[in-house]
Design a protein around this motif. Structure first.
Motif, PDB file in Angstrom:
ATOM      1  N   UNK A  17       0.835  -1.201   0.000  1.00 16.97           N
ATOM      2  CA  UNK A  17       0.000   0.000   0.000  1.00 16.97           C
ATOM      3  C   UNK A  17       0.867   1.248   0.000  1.00 16.97           C
ATOM      4  N   UNK A  18       0.301   2.326  -0.509  1.00 19.68           N
ATOM      5  CA  UNK A  18       0.940   3.633  -0.442  1.00 19.68           C
ATOM      6  C   UNK A  18       0.045   4.536   0.395  1.00 19.68           C
ATOM      7  N   UNK A  19       0.521   4.955   1.580  1.00 20.05           N
ATOM      8  CA  UNK A  19      -0.286   5.893   2.362  1.00 20.05           C
ATOM      9  C   UNK A  19      -0.358   7.239   1.643  1.00 20.05           C
ATOM     10  N   UNK A  20      -1.553   7.796   1.571  1.00 17.81           N
ATOM     11  CA  UNK A  20      -1.730   9.080   0.893  1.00 17.81           C
ATOM     12  C   UNK A  20      -1.926  10.209   1.892  1.00 17.81           C
ATOM     13  N   UNK A  21      -2.860  10.034   2.799  1.00 22.00           N
ATOM     14  CA  UNK A  21      -3.193  11.058   3.786  1.00 22.00           C
ATOM     15  C   UNK A  21      -4.266  10.477   4.694  1.00 22.00           C
ATOM     16  N   UNK A  22      -4.603  11.209   5.724  1.00 18.07           N
ATOM     17  CA  UNK A  22      -5.764  10.821   6.508  1.00 18.07           C
ATOM     18  C   UNK A  22      -6.978  10.945   5.597  1.00 18.07           C
ATOM     19  N   UNK A  23      -8.011  10.171   5.857  1.00 24.35           N
ATOM     20  CA  UNK A  23      -9.169  10.093   4.953  1.00 24.35           C
ATOM     21  C   UNK A  23      -9.686  11.463   4.544  1.00 24.35           C
ATOM     22  N   UNK A  24      -9.798  12.376   5.470  1.00 22.14           N
ATOM     23  CA  UNK A  24     -10.339  13.697   5.146  1.00 22.14           C
ATOM     24  C   UNK A  24      -9.338  14.554   4.367  1.00 22.14           C
ATOM     25  N   UNK A  25      -8.088  14.120   4.274  1.00 22.37           N
ATOM     26  CA  UNK A  25      -7.070  14.890   3.569  1.00 22.37           C
ATOM     27  C   UNK A  25      -6.845  14.459   2.131  1.00 22.37           C
ATOM     28  N   UNK A  26      -7.592  13.454   1.670  1.00 21.83           N
ATOM     29  CA  UNK A  26      -7.431  12.970   0.302  1.00 21.83           C
ATOM     30  C   UNK A  26      -8.249  13.860  -0.628  1.00 21.83           C
ATOM     31  N   UNK A  27      -7.600  14.370  -1.658  1.00 19.32           N
ATOM     32  CA  UNK A  27      -8.260  15.292  -2.586  1.00 19.32           C
ATOM     33  C   UNK A  27      -9.247  14.560  -3.492  1.00 19.32           C
ATOM     34  N   UNK A  28     -10.106  15.316  -4.134  1.00 18.11           N
ATOM     35  CA  UNK A  28     -11.066  14.750  -5.087  1.00 18.11           C
ATOM     36  C   UNK A  28     -10.332  14.065  -6.237  1.00 18.11           C
ATOM     37  N   UNK A  29      -9.250  14.681  -6.720  1.00 22.15           N
ATOM     38  CA  UNK A  29      -8.466  14.075  -7.796  1.00 22.15           C
ATOM     39  C   UNK A  29      -7.873  12.735  -7.353  1.00 22.15           C
ATOM     40  N   UNK A  30      -7.387  12.678  -6.122  1.00 17.69           N
ATOM     41  CA  UNK A  30      -6.842  11.416  -5.602  1.00 17.69           C
ATOM     42  C   UNK A  30      -7.940  10.358  -5.477  1.00 17.69           C
ATOM     43  N   UNK A  31      -9.128  10.759  -5.040  1.00 16.02           N
ATOM     44  CA  UNK A  31     -10.256   9.819  -4.969  1.00 16.02           C
ATOM     45  C   UNK A  31     -10.567   9.250  -6.350  1.00 16.02           C
ATOM     46  N   UNK A  33      -8.518   9.027  -8.927  1.00 16.95           N
ATOM     47  CA  UNK A  33      -7.427   8.134  -9.325  1.00 16.95           C
ATOM     48  C   UNK A  33      -7.557   6.788  -8.630  1.00 16.95           C
ATOM     49  N   UNK A  34      -7.897   6.800  -7.350  1.00 23.56           N
ATOM     50  CA  UNK A  34      -8.053   5.551  -6.603  1.00 23.56           C
ATOM     51  C   UNK A  34      -9.172   4.687  -7.170  1.00 23.56           C
ATOM     52  N   UNK A  35     -10.255   5.311  -7.593  1.00 22.08           N
ATOM     53  CA  UNK A  35     -11.358   4.552  -8.185  1.00 22.08           C
ATOM     54  C   UNK A  35     -10.931   3.879  -9.482  1.00 22.08           C
ATOM     55  N   UNK A  36     -10.253   4.620 -10.343  1.00 19.05           N
ATOM     56  CA  UNK A  36      -9.806   4.050 -11.615  1.00 19.05           C
ATOM     57  C   UNK A  36      -8.735   2.990 -11.366  1.00 19.05           C
ATOM     58  N   UNK A  37      -7.839   3.260 -10.435  1.00 20.77           N
ATOM     59  CA  UNK A  37      -6.786   2.295 -10.098  1.00 20.77           C
ATOM     60  C   UNK A  37      -7.404   0.990  -9.600  1.00 20.77           C
ATOM     61  N   UNK A  38      -8.396   1.093  -8.721  1.00 21.56           N
ATOM     62  CA  UNK A  38      -9.068  -0.100  -8.209  1.00 21.56           C
ATOM     63  C   UNK A  38      -9.732  -0.889  -9.324  1.00 21.56           C
ATOM     64  N   UNK A  39     -10.378  -0.189 -10.241  1.00 20.89           N
ATOM     65  CA  UNK A  39     -11.010  -0.857 -11.380  1.00 20.89           C
ATOM     66  C   UNK A  39      -9.963  -1.538 -12.251  1.00 20.89           C
ATOM     67  N   UNK A  40      -8.840  -0.871 -12.477  1.00 16.92           N
ATOM     68  CA  UNK A  40      -7.766  -1.447 -13.294  1.00 16.92           C
ATOM     69  C   UNK A  40      -7.204  -2.704 -12.638  1.00 16.92           C
ATOM     70  N   UNK A  41      -7.016  -2.666 -11.322  1.00 18.72           N
ATOM     71  CA  UNK A  41      -6.518  -3.853 -10.614  1.00 18.72           C
ATOM     72  C   UNK A  41      -7.502  -5.017 -10.724  1.00 18.72           C
ATOM     73  N   UNK A  42      -8.788  -4.728 -10.592  1.00 23.99           N
ATOM     74  CA  UNK A  42      -9.793  -5.796 -10.709  1.00 23.99           C
ATOM     75  C   UNK A  42      -9.744  -6.425 -12.107  1.00 23.99           C
ATOM     76  N   UNK A  43      -9.640  -5.613 -13.137  1.00 21.90           N
ATOM     77  CA  UNK A  43      -9.560  -6.131 -14.505  1.00 21.90           C
ATOM     78  C   UNK A  43      -8.277  -6.933 -14.714  1.00 21.90           C
ATOM     79  N   UNK A  44      -7.175  -6.419 -14.202  1.00 19.45           N
ATOM     80  CA  UNK A  44      -5.870  -7.091 -14.298  1.00 19.45           C
ATOM     81  C   UNK A  44      -5.927  -8.462 -13.633  1.00 19.45           C
TER      82      UNK A  44
END
Length: 97
Positions: A17-31, A33-44
């Motif tokens: 895992x890569x720590x990004x920030x506390x939950x409330x500190x994660x930006x909308x752009x990071x959210x 990216x995380x959604x697309x990354x998760x989808x990519x991992x599931x497909x992979x």
């Protein structure tokens, strides 16, 4: 989650895992990216190489400074030529330390 790997000499995979920030500190752009990354991992991990490649290429174009997406694209090219088998659990096995 960055990856699920098994290192040489070990028998159990570990998630990286890569720590990004506390939950409330994660930006909308990071959210996003995380959604697309998760989808990519599931497909992979489902061996849906074309879908995974599309998502990883999209992220590489958007976040080119992160080498992680090129690593996955390289793996996809390898797995297309050397399929891991139907029982593959999505774990990348390192053969050297």
């Amino acid at each position: 989650e960055l990856d699920l790997v098994q290192v040489k000499g070990k028998h159990k995979p570990i998630a990286i895992y890569e720590p990004l920030a506390e939950a409330q500190g994660v930006s909308e752009e990071e959210h996003q990216e995380l959604e697309v990354h998760g989808a990519a991992l599931r497909e992979y991990r489902a061996q849906h190489w074309d879908q995974a490649e599309t998502l990883f290429k999209q992220m590489q174009q958007q976040y080119g400074e992160k080498q992680l997406y090129q690593i996955y694209l390289d793996r996809l090219a390898y797995f297309r030529k050397n399929p891991p088998g139907a029982d593959w659990d999505g774990v990348f096995v390192f053969t050297v330390k």
